[in-house]
Design a protein around this motif. Structure first.
Motif, PDB file in Angstrom:
ATOM      1  N   THR A  50       0.824  -1.208   0.000  1.00 16.74           N
ATOM      2  CA  THR A  50       0.000   0.000   0.000  1.00 16.74           C
ATOM      3  C   THR A  50       0.857   1.257   0.000  1.00 16.74           C
ATOM      4  O   THR A  50       0.351   2.352  -0.249  1.00 16.74           O
ATOM      5  CB  THR A  50      -0.933   0.042   1.233  1.00 16.74           C
ATOM      6  N   GLY A  51       2.132   1.110   0.310  1.00 20.52           N
ATOM      7  CA  GLY A  51       3.010   2.264   0.403  1.00 20.52           C
ATOM      8  C   GLY A  51       3.267   2.701   1.824  1.00 20.52           C
ATOM      9  O   GLY A  51       4.064   3.609   2.073  1.00 20.52           O
ATOM     10  N   LEU A  52       2.580   2.079   2.786  1.00 15.80           N
ATOM     11  CA  LEU A  52       2.795   2.397   4.194  1.00 15.80           C
ATOM     12  C   LEU A  52       3.608   1.288   4.842  1.00 15.80           C
ATOM     13  O   LEU A  52       3.817   0.228   4.245  1.00 15.80           O
ATOM     14  CB  LEU A  52       1.462   2.574   4.924  1.00 15.80           C
ATOM     15  N   VAL A  53       4.050   1.524   6.039  1.00 16.02           N
ATOM     16  CA  VAL A  53       4.813   0.513   6.776  1.00 16.02           C
ATOM     17  C   VAL A  53       4.165   0.299   8.134  1.00 16.02           C
ATOM     18  O   VAL A  53       3.446   1.171   8.647  1.00 16.02           O
ATOM     19  CB  VAL A  53       6.287   0.935   6.965  1.00 16.02           C
ATOM     20  N   LEU A  54       4.434  -0.856   8.713  1.00 17.34           N
ATOM     21  CA  LEU A  54       3.971  -1.141  10.068  1.00 17.34           C
ATOM     22  C   LEU A  54       4.852  -0.414  11.064  1.00 17.34           C
ATOM     23  O   LEU A  54       6.084  -0.453  10.977  1.00 17.34           O
ATOM     24  CB  LEU A  54       4.011  -2.646  10.336  1.00 17.34           C
ATOM     25  N   ALA A  55       4.223   0.234  12.012  1.00 19.90           N
ATOM     26  CA  ALA A  55       4.965   0.947  13.058  1.00 19.90           C
ATOM     27  C   ALA A  55       5.529  -0.049  14.061  1.00 19.90           C
ATOM     28  O   ALA A  55       5.179  -1.231  14.062  1.00 19.90           O
ATOM     29  CB  ALA A  55       4.042   1.934  13.758  1.00 19.90           C
ATOM     30  N   LYS A  56       6.382   0.419  14.936  1.00 18.27           N
ATOM     31  CA  LYS A  56       6.800  -0.418  16.048  1.00 18.27           C
ATOM     32  C   LYS A  56       5.639  -0.541  17.028  1.00 18.27           C
ATOM     33  O   LYS A  56       4.754   0.324  17.085  1.00 18.27           O
ATOM     34  CB  LYS A  56       8.035   0.160  16.739  1.00 18.27           C
ATOM     35  N   ASP A  57       5.639  -1.603  17.775  1.00 17.33           N
ATOM     36  CA  ASP A  57       4.591  -1.843  18.768  1.00 17.33           C
ATOM     37  C   ASP A  57       4.746  -0.846  19.914  1.00 17.33           C
ATOM     38  O   ASP A  57       5.793  -0.798  20.567  1.00 17.33           O
ATOM     39  CB  ASP A  57       4.705  -3.280  19.288  1.00 17.33           C
ATOM     40  N   ILE A  58       3.709  -0.013  20.135  1.00 22.15           N
ATOM     41  CA  ILE A  58       3.798   0.990  21.209  1.00 22.15           C
ATOM     42  C   ILE A  58       2.931   0.620  22.410  1.00 22.15           C
ATOM     43  O   ILE A  58       2.619   1.471  23.246  1.00 22.15           O
ATOM     44  CB  ILE A  58       3.418   2.402  20.705  1.00 22.15           C
ATOM     45  N   SER A  59       2.541  -0.664  22.493  1.00 20.57           N
ATOM     46  CA  SER A  59       1.725  -1.082  23.634  1.00 20.57           C
ATOM     47  C   SER A  59       2.390  -0.795  24.986  1.00 20.57           C
ATOM     48  O   SER A  59       1.671  -0.527  25.963  1.00 20.57           O
ATOM     49  CB  SER A  59       1.355  -2.562  23.520  1.00 20.57           C
TER      50      SER A  59
ATOM     51  N   GLN B 205       2.090   5.744  10.046  1.00 25.37           N
ATOM     52  CA  GLN B 205       2.410   4.323   9.924  1.00 25.37           C
ATOM     53  C   GLN B 205       1.248   3.494  10.463  1.00 25.37           C
ATOM     54  O   GLN B 205       0.484   3.958  11.308  1.00 25.37           O
ATOM     55  CB  GLN B 205       3.691   3.991  10.697  1.00 25.37           C
ATOM     56  N   VAL B 206       1.138   2.274   9.965  1.00 27.02           N
ATOM     57  CA  VAL B 206       0.047   1.396  10.376  1.00 27.02           C
ATOM     58  C   VAL B 206       0.319   0.844  11.769  1.00 27.02           C
ATOM     59  O   VAL B 206       1.436   0.438  12.088  1.00 27.02           O
ATOM     60  CB  VAL B 206      -0.126   0.243   9.361  1.00 27.02           C
ATOM     61  N   LYS B 207      -0.710   0.848  12.584  1.00 26.95           N
ATOM     62  CA  LYS B 207      -0.631   0.324  13.953  1.00 26.95           C
ATOM     63  C   LYS B 207      -0.174  -1.133  13.945  1.00 26.95           C
ATOM     64  O   LYS B 207      -0.600  -1.918  13.104  1.00 26.95           O
ATOM     65  CB  LYS B 207      -2.024   0.445  14.597  1.00 26.95           C
ATOM     66  N   ASN B 208       0.661  -1.463  14.900  1.00 21.06           N
ATOM     67  CA  ASN B 208       1.218  -2.813  14.983  1.00 21.06           C
ATOM     68  C   ASN B 208       1.043  -3.369  16.394  1.00 21.06           C
ATOM     69  O   ASN B 208       1.592  -2.810  17.339  1.00 21.06           O
ATOM     70  CB  ASN B 208       2.703  -2.766  14.610  1.00 21.06           C
ATOM     71  N   PRO B 209       0.240  -4.460  16.547  1.00 19.27           N
ATOM     72  CA  PRO B 209      -0.529  -5.132  15.495  1.00 19.27           C
ATOM     73  C   PRO B 209      -1.796  -4.350  15.159  1.00 19.27           C
ATOM     74  O   PRO B 209      -2.350  -3.676  16.031  1.00 19.27           O
ATOM     75  CB  PRO B 209      -0.855  -6.490  16.117  1.00 19.27           C
TER      76      PRO B 209
ATOM     77  N   PRO C 104      -5.876   0.756  10.948  1.00 17.96           N
ATOM     78  CA  PRO C 104      -5.655   1.742  12.008  1.00 17.96           C
ATOM     79  C   PRO C 104      -4.244   2.318  11.941  1.00 17.96           C
ATOM     80  O   PRO C 104      -3.287   1.602  11.632  1.00 17.96           O
ATOM     81  CB  PRO C 104      -5.871   0.936  13.291  1.00 17.96           C
ATOM     82  N   ILE C 105      -4.145   3.604  12.221  1.00 18.59           N
ATOM     83  CA  ILE C 105      -2.859   4.296  12.174  1.00 18.59           C
ATOM     84  C   ILE C 105      -2.270   4.403  13.587  1.00 18.59           C
ATOM     85  O   ILE C 105      -2.970   4.724  14.548  1.00 18.59           O
ATOM     86  CB  ILE C 105      -3.021   5.693  11.550  1.00 18.59           C
ATOM     87  N   SER C 106      -0.981   4.127  13.679  1.00 18.04           N
ATOM     88  CA  SER C 106      -0.289   4.148  14.960  1.00 18.04           C
ATOM     89  C   SER C 106      -0.370   5.529  15.615  1.00 18.04           C
ATOM     90  O   SER C 106      -0.345   6.555  14.934  1.00 18.04           O
ATOM     91  CB  SER C 106       1.181   3.765  14.750  1.00 18.04           C
TER      92      SER C 106
END
Length: 440
Positions: free
Chosen positions: A39-48, A276-280, A295-297
């Motif tokens: 999609t052109g976006l990347v998964l963000a790092k997990d910020i839980s 960036q995309v929320k991870n997970p 969802p966006i991070s």
């Protein structure tokens, strides 16, 4: 305690047959990640780790956690939002998907038949007739869009016709507010509209925001419940706090703080803003009906920070953090509830998935030995994947065994040749660590 069968957790699994089975889900996750990258976006790092202490503070300060924590609110919440959790007796319709705005995060292009309904209107009377004739109990009815007030006469007629068909239905209207005026508000009042929800674009010019705020204040004189519903764009925390103070001074009922999402288009705009995309992205990967996107991070983080701000500042307006996953639960409930399934399946009132327990390979004879002593026979053996499947209530009976038990998450799907239970996720636990009431 349950742990998702992630790459890291799978590396610690002792049972080789389970390890091999778990690779199926790692490949699914890898495919999903590849699709996100395309999609052109990347998964963000997990910020839980940042979110968890904030959740603990909100709980301690009295925020209400509902729908398995997918919805969190303070002060008060619209009953229509509560009904949305299961979607029973709750319907949202639109006259068209036409809109005078072009918001880069709008997901309407993902809707079925978008091209048709962005140019043409639906026969909303026929839809209301069908709902009435089918004998379903309609308790909550929303009119959304597009922008419904591009069709002012039809919008008024929609609510009048709905009231005639369903005299006790709770009605609500979604609007940007741009096209609202006092004459329309008077007609909506006469149509006994219960609730109006305004959207505010946080990046709108100041004058335009002031105009919408004036319309919101005006609506309070005509509509019983006045709300705002808007996504929280990462990086707008300060502006959102200022907006909350203004809305509280107006005296509205509340605001729905939505998780900001990538709608599978306008990727350049999201890249430009370094979103960036929320991870997970989801607790359970699945093809959800809701067209909101990914969802966006950091949107969730800022939504929660705004809830804490409302509590700390003692604001009186209600506020709900409505996560993207909160939008999904009605689908799972409606696919699974009252379905006929094997006795090995447990319907979870926590997240509405069907769940079963599984042990693999060399652990099967150990478990069968216990079940034989208990005269328990409601289990299934799958020779292809070498697992024994049984009801989760039986996990505790295995407490003396040193083995790994998998919790299988399932959803019922209707296909052309019938209905099938589809497995979506695996969690792993041990019998001594498992607690049915806490985990499922």
């Amino acid at each position: 305690m349950l742990m998702n069968l992630s790459q890291e957790r799978l590396a610690t699994v002792k049972n080789q047959t389970l390890k091999d089975y778990g690779q199926i889900y790692l490949k699914i996750e890898d495919s999903f990640n590849d699709w996100v990258n395309q999609t052109g976006l990347v998964l963000a790092k997990d910020i839980s780790p940042e979110i968890e202490p904030l959740l603990q503070r909100l709980h301690a300060k009295g925020a209400i956690f509902r729908n398995d924590g997918k919805s969190i609110y303070v002060n008060q919440i619209s009953p229509a939002c509560v009904a949305c959790q299961k979607g029973v007796g709750s319907v949202s319709l639109f006259i068209s998907l036409m809109c005078h705005r072009d918001c880069y995060f709008c997901f309407n292009k993902n809707q079925d038949n978008y091209e048709q309904f962005s140019k043409h209107k639906r026969n909303y009377r026929a839809e209301l007739d069908a709902l009435s004739q089918n004998g379903g109990k309609l308790t909550y009815l929303g009119l959304t869009g597009g922008e419904p007030l591009l069709h002012k006469p039809e919008t008024i007629d929609f609510f009048q016709y709905a009231l005639a068909k369903f005299p006790r239905v709770h009605t609500r209207l979604y609007t940007s507010g741009d096209l609202l005026d006092e004459d329309v508000l008077k007609e909506l009042q006469e149509s006994q509209l219960d609730e109006i929800r305004f959207s505010i674009k946080i990046d709108d010019p100041h004058a335009l925001q002031l105009d919408v705020l004036a319309k919101i204040a005006l609506a309070k004189a005509y509509i019983p419940t006045v709300m705002v519903e808007m996504p929280v764009v990462p990086g707008t925390l300060g502006a959102m706090k200022d907006l909350l103070i203004k809305l509280d001074s107006i005296g509205i009922f509340g605001i729905n703080l939505l998780e900001f999402c990538f709608p599978h288009n306008n990727a350049e705009e999201f890249q430009k803003n370094k979103f960036q995309v929320k991870n997970p992205p989801y607790r359970v990967l699945y093809d959800y009906w809701y067209a909101g996107g990914l969802p966006i991070s950091h949107s969730e983080l800022e939504c929660l920070q705004l809830l804490e701000f409302i509590i700390d500042q003692k604001l009186t307006l209600g506020a709900q953090y409505c996560s993207l996953e909160n939008k999904h639960t009605a689908q799972i409930y409606q696919q699974n509830y009252t379905q006929r399934v094997a006795k090995t399946q447990y319907f979870s009132n926590k997240d509405y998935f069907y769940k079963s327990a599984k042990v693999f390979g060399e652990d099967i004879p150990k478990v069968l030995k216990v079940f034989k002593k208990l005269h328990y026979t409601n289990y299934l053996i799958n020779n292809d994947y070498q697992f024994l499947e049984f009801h989760v209530e039986k996990i505790k009976s295995l407490a003396k065994l040193d083995l790994e038990v998998v919790i299988s998450y399932n959803v019922m799907e209707k296909r052309d040749d019938g209905s099938y239970l589809r497995e979506l996720r695996l969690d792993v636990t041990t019998p001594k660590d498992f607690d049915l009431k806490l985990d499922l």
